[in-house]
Design a protein around this motif. Structure first.
Motif, PDB file in Angstrom:
ATOM      1  N   SER A   1       7.787 -15.200  16.756  1.00 49.97           N
ATOM      2  CA  SER A   1       6.432 -15.712  16.639  1.00 49.97           C
ATOM      3  C   SER A   1       5.484 -14.689  16.014  1.00 49.97           C
ATOM      4  CB  SER A   1       5.910 -16.111  18.018  1.00 49.97           C
ATOM      5  OG  SER A   1       4.574 -16.519  17.927  1.00 49.97           O
ATOM      6  N   ALA A   2       5.599 -13.440  16.427  1.00 49.32           N
ATOM      7  CA  ALA A   2       4.676 -12.407  15.968  1.00 49.32           C
ATOM      8  C   ALA A   2       4.930 -12.008  14.514  1.00 49.32           C
ATOM      9  CB  ALA A   2       4.776 -11.180  16.855  1.00 49.32           C
ATOM     10  N   LYS A   3       6.168 -12.021  14.072  1.00 56.03           N
ATOM     11  CA  LYS A   3       6.565 -11.613  12.724  1.00 56.03           C
ATOM     12  C   LYS A   3       5.942 -10.255  12.325  1.00 56.03           C
ATOM     13  CE  LYS A   3       7.350 -16.227  10.896  1.00 56.03           C
ATOM     14  NZ  LYS A   3       7.097 -17.015  12.076  1.00 56.03           N
ATOM     15  N   PRO A   4       6.298  -9.180  13.047  1.00 56.32           N
ATOM     16  CA  PRO A   4       5.724  -7.867  12.719  1.00 56.32           C
ATOM     17  C   PRO A   4       6.286  -7.309  11.414  1.00 56.32           C
ATOM     18  CG  PRO A   4       7.369  -7.656  14.432  1.00 56.32           C
ATOM     19  CD  PRO A   4       7.220  -9.119  14.173  1.00 56.32           C
ATOM     20  N   ARG A   5       5.549  -6.377  10.853  1.00 60.55           N
ATOM     21  CA  ARG A   5       5.990  -5.713   9.623  1.00 60.55           C
ATOM     22  C   ARG A   5       7.048  -4.663   9.940  1.00 60.55           C
ATOM     23  NH1 ARG A   5       0.642  -5.141   5.816  1.00 60.55           N
ATOM     24  NH2 ARG A   5       0.376  -7.377   5.568  1.00 60.55           N
ATOM     25  N   LEU A   6       7.604  -4.089   8.878  1.00 62.64           N
ATOM     26  CA  LEU A   6       8.730  -3.177   8.992  1.00 62.64           C
ATOM     27  C   LEU A   6       8.412  -1.941   9.833  1.00 62.64           C
ATOM     28  CD1 LEU A   6      11.641  -2.552   8.166  1.00 62.64           C
ATOM     29  CD2 LEU A   6      10.749  -1.520   6.086  1.00 62.64           C
ATOM     30  N   ASP A   7       7.215  -1.379   9.728  1.00 66.16           N
ATOM     31  CA  ASP A   7       6.891  -0.164  10.486  1.00 66.16           C
ATOM     32  C   ASP A   7       6.975  -0.389  11.996  1.00 66.16           C
ATOM     33  OD1 ASP A   7       4.666  -1.819  10.387  1.00 66.16           O
ATOM     34  OD2 ASP A   7       3.219  -0.206  10.079  1.00 66.16           O
ATOM     35  N   CYS A   8       6.562  -1.565  12.452  1.00 70.72           N
ATOM     36  CA  CYS A   8       6.674  -1.901  13.872  1.00 70.72           C
ATOM     37  C   CYS A   8       8.128  -2.109  14.266  1.00 70.72           C
ATOM     38  CB  CYS A   8       5.857  -3.158  14.160  1.00 70.72           C
ATOM     39  SG  CYS A   8       5.926  -3.712  15.863  1.00 70.72           S
ATOM     40  N   LEU A   9       8.881  -2.779  13.410  1.00 65.12           N
ATOM     41  CA  LEU A   9      10.293  -3.027  13.703  1.00 65.12           C
ATOM     42  C   LEU A   9      11.096  -1.734  13.779  1.00 65.12           C
ATOM     43  CD1 LEU A   9      10.964  -6.131  11.432  1.00 65.12           C
ATOM     44  CD2 LEU A   9      10.556  -6.077  13.898  1.00 65.12           C
TER      45      LEU A   9
ATOM     46  N   GLU B   1       0.776   2.554  23.653  1.00 66.79           N
ATOM     47  CA  GLU B   1       0.353   1.378  22.887  1.00 66.79           C
ATOM     48  C   GLU B   1      -0.007   1.786  21.471  1.00 66.79           C
ATOM     49  OE1 GLU B   1      -2.984  -2.148  22.927  1.00 66.79           O
ATOM     50  OE2 GLU B   1      -2.264  -1.341  24.830  1.00 66.79           O
ATOM     51  N   GLN B   2       0.497   1.002  20.516  1.00 61.45           N
ATOM     52  CA  GLN B   2       0.211   1.237  19.103  1.00 61.45           C
ATOM     53  C   GLN B   2      -0.207  -0.084  18.470  1.00 61.45           C
ATOM     54  OE1 GLN B   2       4.126   2.823  18.090  1.00 61.45           O
ATOM     55  NE2 GLN B   2       3.121   4.733  17.499  1.00 61.45           N
ATOM     56  N   ASN B   3      -1.036   0.007  17.444  1.00 56.97           N
ATOM     57  CA  ASN B   3      -1.480  -1.179  16.717  1.00 56.97           C
ATOM     58  C   ASN B   3      -0.724  -1.279  15.400  1.00 56.97           C
ATOM     59  OD1 ASN B   3      -3.429  -2.092  18.591  1.00 56.97           O
ATOM     60  ND2 ASN B   3      -4.815  -0.495  17.885  1.00 56.97           N
ATOM     61  N   PHE B   4      -0.275  -2.488  15.105  1.00 54.38           N
ATOM     62  CA  PHE B   4       0.433  -2.785  13.868  1.00 54.38           C
ATOM     63  C   PHE B   4      -0.137  -4.070  13.303  1.00 54.38           C
ATOM     64  CE2 PHE B   4       3.523  -0.286  16.292  1.00 54.38           C
ATOM     65  CZ  PHE B   4       3.926   0.626  15.345  1.00 54.38           C
ATOM     66  N   SER B   5       0.438  -4.539  12.202  1.00 53.45           N
ATOM     67  CA  SER B   5       0.022  -5.817  11.646  1.00 53.45           C
ATOM     68  C   SER B   5       1.242  -6.695  11.404  1.00 53.45           C
ATOM     69  CB  SER B   5      -0.768  -5.616  10.346  1.00 53.45           C
ATOM     70  OG  SER B   5      -0.001  -4.918   9.410  1.00 53.45           O
ATOM     71  N   ASP B   6       0.985  -8.005  11.351  1.00 53.16           N
ATOM     72  CA  ASP B   6       2.075  -8.933  11.091  1.00 53.16           C
ATOM     73  C   ASP B   6       2.221  -9.139   9.582  1.00 53.16           C
ATOM     74  OD1 ASP B   6       0.010 -10.636  10.375  1.00 53.16           O
ATOM     75  OD2 ASP B   6       0.272 -11.998  12.054  1.00 53.16           O
ATOM     76  N   ILE B   7       3.125 -10.017   9.174  1.00 52.45           N
ATOM     77  CA  ILE B   7       3.400 -10.190   7.750  1.00 52.45           C
ATOM     78  C   ILE B   7       2.227 -10.800   6.991  1.00 52.45           C
ATOM     79  CG2 ILE B   7       5.890 -10.317   8.058  1.00 52.45           C
ATOM     80  CD1 ILE B   7       5.644 -13.369   7.760  1.00 52.45           C
ATOM     81  N   CYS B   8       1.284 -11.417   7.718  1.00 54.86           N
ATOM     82  CA  CYS B   8       0.105 -12.003   7.076  1.00 54.86           C
ATOM     83  C   CYS B   8      -1.120 -11.104   7.175  1.00 54.86           C
ATOM     84  CB  CYS B   8      -0.198 -13.357   7.700  1.00 54.86           C
ATOM     85  SG  CYS B   8       1.126 -14.547   7.496  1.00 54.86           S
ATOM     86  N   GLY B   9      -0.982  -9.935   7.795  1.00 55.16           N
ATOM     87  CA  GLY B   9      -2.094  -9.010   7.924  1.00 55.16           C
ATOM     88  C   GLY B   9      -2.843  -9.101   9.232  1.00 55.16           C
ATOM     89  N   GLY B  10      -2.419  -9.977  10.129  1.00 56.36           N
ATOM     90  CA  GLY B  10      -3.068 -10.105  11.438  1.00 56.36           C
ATOM     91  C   GLY B  10      -2.740  -8.922  12.340  1.00 56.36           C
ATOM     92  N   ARG B  11      -3.581  -8.710  13.351  1.00 56.09           N
ATOM     93  CA  ARG B  11      -3.393  -7.579  14.257  1.00 56.09           C
ATOM     94  C   ARG B  11      -2.328  -7.876  15.308  1.00 56.09           C
ATOM     95  NH1 ARG B  11      -7.415  -6.591  17.637  1.00 56.09           N
ATOM     96  NH2 ARG B  11      -8.188  -8.697  17.463  1.00 56.09           N
ATOM     97  N   LEU B  12      -1.528  -6.870  15.603  1.00 58.86           N
ATOM     98  CA  LEU B  12      -0.542  -6.921  16.676  1.00 58.86           C
ATOM     99  C   LEU B  12      -0.654  -5.639  17.486  1.00 58.86           C
ATOM    100  CD1 LEU B  12       2.667  -8.105  14.768  1.00 58.86           C
ATOM    101  CD2 LEU B  12       1.196  -9.489  16.204  1.00 58.86           C
TER     102      LEU B  12
END
Length: 188
Positions: free
Chosen positions: A159-167, A4-15
Motif C-alpha cells: 500500500s505504501a509503495k516506498p522508494r528505494l532508499d527506504c527499502l 524514526e526516519q522520513n521517506f517518500s513514496d513513489i508518487c512523492g508522498g510522505r512516509l
C-alpha cells in the motif's frame, strides 16, 4: 530502541518509517502513510452532494438527494474499512518467523505470518508500474519439493509503495537477522 526516519513514496508522498529493535534477533518496522485529511474528505463529499443537488433541480425528485447522502456514507465507510491503510508493520524474529500487519483507517487489521523455515530470502525486486520502474521488497518462500527453488513471492509494503532508499534500510536489517538466523541454525 526506537528510531524514526522520513521517506517518500513513489508518487512523492510522505512516509514515516519507525524501526523498533527489541533484541539483536527481533526487529519491527512500521511504515506509516499520511492519514486522510478533512480537506479531501470535505471536497469529495461536497462534489457528490453538489452533483446530486444539480440532478435534483433538473428532476425535482428528493430521492436523488437521499441516495447521494446514502451512497457517500457507504462509500466513505467502505473506503476507510477496505482500502485506506494507515500503516504497515513488518516484525522479524529470527527463530520464529516474519509477521506482516496492515492497519486500516477504520481500525481493522489484517495479519499474515510466515514461519522462518519457509523463508528462503528477502530481496528487493523491480517492476514496471504506470510507465515507471519501481522497486519493492519481497519475501521468497522455499519450495517444499525442490530445496533450492522458490514457491512463492510475497510482496511487502504494497500500500505504501516506498522508494528505494527506504527499502534498502529495511532490506539491510532483514538480511542481518536472516544471516544471524542461518548462523545459529547451522552451528552445533
Amino acid at each position: 530502541m526506537e528510531d524514526e526516519q522520513n521517506f517518500s513514496d513513489i508518487c512523492g508522498g510522505r512516509l514515516a518509517l519507525q524501526r523498533r529493535c527489541y533484541s539483536p534477533s527481533c526487529l519491527e518496522f512500521c511504515l506509516s502513510c499520511p492519514r486522510i485529511t478533512l480537506r479531501s474528505l470535505t471536497a469529495v463529499t461536497c462534489t457528490v452532494w453538489l452533483a446530486a443537488y444539480g440532478l435534483f433541480t433538473l428532476c425535482e425528485n428528493s430521492m436523488i438527494l437521499s441516495a447521494a447522502i446514502f451512497i457517500t456514507l457507504l462509500g466513505l465507510l467502505g473506503y476507510l474499512h477496505f482500502v485506506k491503510i494507515d500503516h504497515e508493520t513488518l516484525l522479524i524474529i529470527d527463530s520464529l518467523g516474519i509477521q506482516m500487519t496492515s492497519s486500516y483507517a477504520s481500525g481493522k487489521e489484517s495479519t499474515t505470518f510466515i514461519e522462518m523455515g519457509e523463508v528462503n530470502d528477502v530481496v528487493i525486486n523491480e517492476a514496471i508500474y504506470m510507465q515507471k520502474v519501481i522497486y519493492y521488497l519481497c519475501i521468497l518462500l522455499k519450495d517444499p519439493v525442490e530445496p533450492h527453488g522458490i514457491s512463492q513471492v510475497v510482496p511487502l509494503f504494497q500500500s505504501a509503495k516506498p522508494r528505494l532508499d527506504c527499502l534498502i534500510e529495511v532490506y539491510r536489517s532483514c538480511q542481518d537477522i536472516l544471516a544471524h538466523q542461518k548462523a545459529t541454525s547451522t552451528s552445533p
